[in-house]
Design a protein around this motif. Sequence first.
Motif, PDB file in Angstrom:
ATOM      1  N   LEU A   1       0.947  -1.020  -0.054  1.00  0.00           N
ATOM      2  CA  LEU A   1      -0.195  -0.050  -0.141  1.00  0.00           C
ATOM      3  C   LEU A   1       0.757   1.113  -0.054  1.00  0.00           C
ATOM      4  CD1 LEU A   1      -2.777  -0.896   2.521  1.00  0.00           C
ATOM      5  CD2 LEU A   1      -2.757  -1.404   0.205  1.00  0.00           C
ATOM      6  N   LEU A   2       1.997   1.065   0.659  1.00  0.00           N
ATOM      7  CA  LEU A   2       3.051   2.180   0.509  1.00  0.00           C
ATOM      8  C   LEU A   2       3.850   2.281  -0.612  1.00  0.00           C
ATOM      9  CD1 LEU A   2       2.396   1.848   3.780  1.00  0.00           C
ATOM     10  CD2 LEU A   2       4.595   2.386   4.060  1.00  0.00           C
ATOM     11  N   VAL A   3       4.438   1.383  -1.008  1.00  0.00           N
ATOM     12  CA  VAL A   3       5.058   1.342  -2.333  1.00  0.00           C
ATOM     13  C   VAL A   3       4.388   1.388  -3.703  1.00  0.00           C
ATOM     14  CG1 VAL A   3       6.968   0.144  -3.705  1.00  0.00           C
ATOM     15  CG2 VAL A   3       6.859  -0.115  -1.168  1.00  0.00           C
ATOM     16  N   GLN A   4       3.413   0.869  -3.654  1.00  0.00           N
ATOM     17  CA  GLN A   4       2.613   0.508  -5.206  1.00  0.00           C
ATOM     18  C   GLN A   4       1.500   1.809  -5.071  1.00  0.00           C
ATOM     19  OE1 GLN A   4       2.841  -4.059  -4.999  1.00  0.00           O
ATOM     20  NE2 GLN A   4       1.647  -3.289  -6.605  1.00  0.00           N
ATOM     21  N   GLY A   5       0.942   1.821  -3.906  1.00  0.00           N
ATOM     22  CA  GLY A   5      -0.343   2.509  -3.624  1.00  0.00           C
ATOM     23  C   GLY A   5       0.234   4.076  -3.260  1.00  0.00           C
ATOM     24  N   GLY A   6       1.228   4.353  -2.833  1.00  0.00           N
ATOM     25  CA  GLY A   6       1.671   5.898  -2.607  1.00  0.00           C
ATOM     26  C   GLY A   6       0.892   6.322  -1.351  1.00  0.00           C
ATOM     27  N   ALA A   7       0.603   5.453  -0.485  1.00  0.00           N
ATOM     28  CA  ALA A   7      -0.024   5.985   0.955  1.00  0.00           C
ATOM     29  C   ALA A   7       1.351   6.097   1.917  1.00  0.00           C
ATOM     30  CB  ALA A   7      -0.918   4.469   1.314  1.00  0.00           C
ATOM     31  N   PRO A   8       1.046   7.308   2.597  1.00  0.00           N
ATOM     32  CA  PRO A   8       2.276   7.640   3.665  1.00  0.00           C
ATOM     33  C   PRO A   8       2.493   6.457   4.668  1.00  0.00           C
ATOM     34  CG  PRO A   8       0.919   9.519   3.124  1.00  0.00           C
ATOM     35  CD  PRO A   8       0.134   8.286   2.536  1.00  0.00           C
ATOM     36  N   ALA A   9       1.038   5.869   5.298  1.00  0.00           N
ATOM     37  CA  ALA A   9       1.072   4.974   6.190  1.00  0.00           C
ATOM     38  C   ALA A   9      -0.217   4.031   6.125  1.00  0.00           C
ATOM     39  CB  ALA A   9       1.110   5.428   7.624  1.00  0.00           C
ATOM     40  N   ALA A  10       0.104   2.827   6.603  1.00  0.00           N
ATOM     41  CA  ALA A  10      -1.379   1.879   6.724  1.00  0.00           C
ATOM     42  C   ALA A  10      -1.540   1.220   7.824  1.00  0.00           C
ATOM     43  CB  ALA A  10      -1.330   1.094   5.263  1.00  0.00           C
ATOM     44  N   ALA A  11      -2.387   0.495   8.109  1.00  0.00           N
ATOM     45  CA  ALA A  11      -3.003  -0.082   9.361  1.00  0.00           C
ATOM     46  C   ALA A  11      -3.986  -1.038   8.985  1.00  0.00           C
ATOM     47  CB  ALA A  11      -3.049   0.599  10.665  1.00  0.00           C
ATOM     48  N   LEU A  12      -4.235  -2.274   9.713  1.00  0.00           N
ATOM     49  CA  LEU A  12      -5.298  -3.070   9.626  1.00  0.00           C
ATOM     50  C   LEU A  12      -5.610  -3.607  10.970  1.00  0.00           C
ATOM     51  CD1 LEU A  12      -4.332  -6.311   9.242  1.00  0.00           C
ATOM     52  CD2 LEU A  12      -4.123  -5.679   6.985  1.00  0.00           C
ATOM     53  N   LEU A  13      -6.678  -4.212  11.067  1.00  0.00           N
ATOM     54  CA  LEU A  13      -7.121  -4.898  12.241  1.00  0.00           C
ATOM     55  C   LEU A  13      -8.157  -5.974  11.733  1.00  0.00           C
ATOM     56  CD1 LEU A  13      -6.828  -5.146  15.495  1.00  0.00           C
ATOM     57  CD2 LEU A  13      -8.940  -3.823  15.569  1.00  0.00           C
ATOM     58  N   THR A  14      -7.886  -7.258  12.217  1.00  0.00           N
ATOM     59  CA  THR A  14      -8.711  -8.447  11.858  1.00  0.00           C
ATOM     60  C   THR A  14      -9.252  -9.030  13.062  1.00  0.00           C
ATOM     61  OG1 THR A  14      -6.982 -10.095  11.630  1.00  0.00           O
ATOM     62  CG2 THR A  14      -7.306  -8.650   9.725  1.00  0.00           C
ATOM     63  N   ARG A  15     -10.213  -9.812  12.771  1.00  0.00           N
ATOM     64  CA  ARG A  15     -10.697 -10.665  13.801  1.00  0.00           C
ATOM     65  C   ARG A  15     -11.552 -11.827  13.150  1.00  0.00           C
ATOM     66  NH1 ARG A  15     -14.932  -9.168  19.007  1.00  0.00           N
ATOM     67  NH2 ARG A  15     -14.985 -11.461  19.815  1.00  0.00           N
ATOM     68  N   ASN A  16     -11.145 -13.049  13.642  1.00  0.00           N
ATOM     69  CA  ASN A  16     -11.955 -14.346  13.017  1.00  0.00           C
ATOM     70  C   ASN A  16     -12.196 -15.251  14.239  1.00  0.00           C
ATOM     71  OD1 ASN A  16     -12.627 -16.388  11.630  1.00  0.00           O
ATOM     72  ND2 ASN A  16     -11.039 -16.611  10.456  1.00  0.00           N
ATOM     73  N   SER A  17     -13.399 -15.048  14.613  1.00  0.00           N
ATOM     74  CA  SER A  17     -13.814 -15.739  16.106  1.00  0.00           C
ATOM     75  C   SER A  17     -14.318 -17.111  15.608  1.00  0.00           C
ATOM     76  CB  SER A  17     -15.151 -15.027  16.669  1.00  0.00           C
ATOM     77  OG  SER A  17     -16.305 -15.001  15.618  1.00  0.00           O
ATOM     78  N   ALA A  18     -14.338 -17.491  14.213  1.00  0.00           N
ATOM     79  CA  ALA A  18     -14.297 -18.865  13.905  1.00  0.00           C
ATOM     80  C   ALA A  18     -13.163 -19.835  13.847  1.00  0.00           C
ATOM     81  CB  ALA A  18     -14.922 -19.030  12.324  1.00  0.00           C
ATOM     82  N   THR A  19     -12.073 -19.261  13.909  1.00  0.00           N
ATOM     83  CA  THR A  19     -10.676 -19.898  14.050  1.00  0.00           C
ATOM     84  C   THR A  19      -9.886 -19.760  15.068  1.00  0.00           C
ATOM     85  OG1 THR A  19      -9.519 -18.287  12.651  1.00  0.00           O
ATOM     86  CG2 THR A  19     -10.914 -20.114  11.571  1.00  0.00           C
ATOM     87  N   ALA A  20      -9.965 -18.501  15.669  1.00  0.00           N
ATOM     88  CA  ALA A  20      -9.176 -18.141  16.725  1.00  0.00           C
ATOM     89  C   ALA A  20      -9.464 -16.802  17.654  1.00  0.00           C
ATOM     90  CB  ALA A  20      -7.646 -17.613  16.440  1.00  0.00           C
ATOM     91  N   PRO A  21      -9.190 -17.085  18.968  1.00  0.00           N
ATOM     92  CA  PRO A  21      -9.587 -15.701  19.716  1.00  0.00           C
ATOM     93  C   PRO A  21      -8.693 -14.432  19.349  1.00  0.00           C
ATOM     94  CG  PRO A  21      -8.387 -17.315  20.885  1.00  0.00           C
ATOM     95  CD  PRO A  21      -8.601 -17.903  19.704  1.00  0.00           C
ATOM     96  N   GLY A  22      -9.153 -13.279  19.953  1.00  0.00           N
ATOM     97  CA  GLY A  22      -8.373 -12.235  19.850  1.00  0.00           C
ATOM     98  C   GLY A  22      -8.297 -11.618  18.478  1.00  0.00           C
ATOM     99  N   ARG A  23      -7.568 -10.675  18.281  1.00  0.00           N
ATOM    100  CA  ARG A  23      -7.315  -9.820  17.116  1.00  0.00           C
ATOM    101  C   ARG A  23      -5.843  -9.735  16.467  1.00  0.00           C
ATOM    102  NH1 ARG A  23      -9.641  -4.515  19.666  1.00  0.00           N
ATOM    103  NH2 ARG A  23      -8.010  -5.236  21.034  1.00  0.00           N
ATOM    104  N   ALA A  24      -5.662  -9.630  15.335  1.00  0.00           N
ATOM    105  CA  ALA A  24      -4.412  -9.315  14.684  1.00  0.00           C
ATOM    106  C   ALA A  24      -4.381  -8.077  14.220  1.00  0.00           C
ATOM    107  CB  ALA A  24      -4.198 -10.328  13.628  1.00  0.00           C
ATOM    108  N   TYR A  25      -3.283  -7.242  14.609  1.00  0.00           N
ATOM    109  CA  TYR A  25      -3.106  -5.865  13.867  1.00  0.00           C
ATOM    110  C   TYR A  25      -1.785  -5.717  13.328  1.00  0.00           C
ATOM    111  CZ  TYR A  25      -1.907  -0.990  14.471  1.00  0.00           C
ATOM    112  OH  TYR A  25      -1.129   0.298  14.269  1.00  0.00           O
ATOM    113  N   ALA A  26      -1.680  -5.116  12.336  1.00  0.00           N
ATOM    114  CA  ALA A  26      -0.588  -4.721  11.685  1.00  0.00           C
ATOM    115  C   ALA A  26      -0.488  -3.418  11.254  1.00  0.00           C
ATOM    116  CB  ALA A  26      -0.376  -5.743  10.445  1.00  0.00           C
ATOM    117  N   SER A  27       0.658  -2.668  10.782  1.00  0.00           N
ATOM    118  CA  SER A  27       0.785  -1.552  10.453  1.00  0.00           C
ATOM    119  C   SER A  27       2.142  -1.405   9.709  1.00  0.00           C
ATOM    120  CB  SER A  27       0.630  -0.294  11.601  1.00  0.00           C
ATOM    121  OG  SER A  27       1.714  -0.274  12.472  1.00  0.00           O
ATOM    122  N   ALA A  28       2.174  -0.171   8.586  1.00  0.00           N
ATOM    123  CA  ALA A  28       3.236  -0.079   7.957  1.00  0.00           C
ATOM    124  C   ALA A  28       3.455   1.539   7.783  1.00  0.00           C
ATOM    125  CB  ALA A  28       3.166  -0.981   6.877  1.00  0.00           C
ATOM    126  N   GLY A  29       4.580   1.717   7.622  1.00  0.00           N
ATOM    127  CA  GLY A  29       5.125   3.395   7.656  1.00  0.00           C
ATOM    128  C   GLY A  29       5.008   3.956   9.117  1.00  0.00           C
TER     129      GLY A  29
END
Length: 367
Positions: A40-68
């Motif tokens: 998203l930074l290199v090809q998309g030209g965004a200064p920074a990006a982040a995401l947060l996911t949750r999948n209660s069907a397979t695992a508890p908790g949440r996965a967070y990631a950021s770049a930039g």
Amino acid sequence: MPTFRALLAAPLVLSLLVPGTACPSSEPHLTPAASYLPRLLVQGGAPAAALLTRNSATAPGRAYASAGPGIGQRDRFRAGSVTKTFIATVILQLAGEGRLKLSSPVERYLPGLIRGHGNDGRRITLRALLTHTSGLPDHAAGLPAGTPSMTGRAGPSGRPPSAEASVRAASARRPAAAPGRYAYSNTGYLTLGLVIQRVTGHSYATEIRRRVLVPLRLGGTSLPGARTGLPAPHSRGYYRDPRDGSLRDVTAMDPRLAGAAGEMVSTLADLNRFYAALLGGRLLPPSQQATLLNTRTAHGAYGMGVYPEKLSCGVTVWGHNGRAPGSYVRTAATRDGRHIITFRINTDTLSDTRLEPALLEAEFCRP
């Protein structure tokens, strides 16, 4: 303001967040979509990006990631048209309570507001507004995100026009499409905000807070009205000038032009929680829940405040995107709301539009 070379060199910051526990290892299992953040930074030209996911069907908790640099998990940001899902939720709740009918014309609630050039509130129903099939021209059409007009500083008074004035001005133009044909229009949701006020006696912001934000404890979500700043914590938002690619700080802006169509401020976690509750059936009675996801009126393109996207693996995800000066966000979830992702960038466009569908494919189609 980091240089482009610095953005390319910015490390990908990844962590697994499980409520009440520490990260179990130095290399935790991460959602497949996280690998797309550097793109998203290199090809998309965004200064920074982040995401947060949750999948209660397979695992508890949440996965967070950021770049930039300069973007955090708890940041508030402008959620743009994601506001529409909240507006649709309130309208459907009111329908379930018998306080309005989706088949009723706009004229019943807002007499005389929509008239002219083939736009007629006596023939446009609330259902048509919710599904973008009213034909109403978009009051924001032709105003690029980040311009003075979009930030609400274009009028002679220094303030953006009222919702009523914006709807009247849009109604004075020829319809954007024939009634019954899908054509995305912010004007329809401005109108729905006025309907909420007429039916309840309260602003749409008050009703959203009372009916959604407080029950779900969405403490990072707000409707700022005339407030131009973002609550802390927040990152900066940037507008990319299409003429030369330069970035301009547009963190402070007047959100009143967007209004009920897009003024909301939120967080990654709040949006995940909201869509999980909505799609999980916690906010609407069964009849209104079915109506929310019924895309027949819009010929498969849109339900009511949410839209489907079918991925290559056959999975259909539901949610909405939102664009505002300095911000782009997308939430997508399985129909039951158990697997959900929200990602955001701190500018309003990605220069490579293939990245978003690829990110969703990675999240929902890969084991």
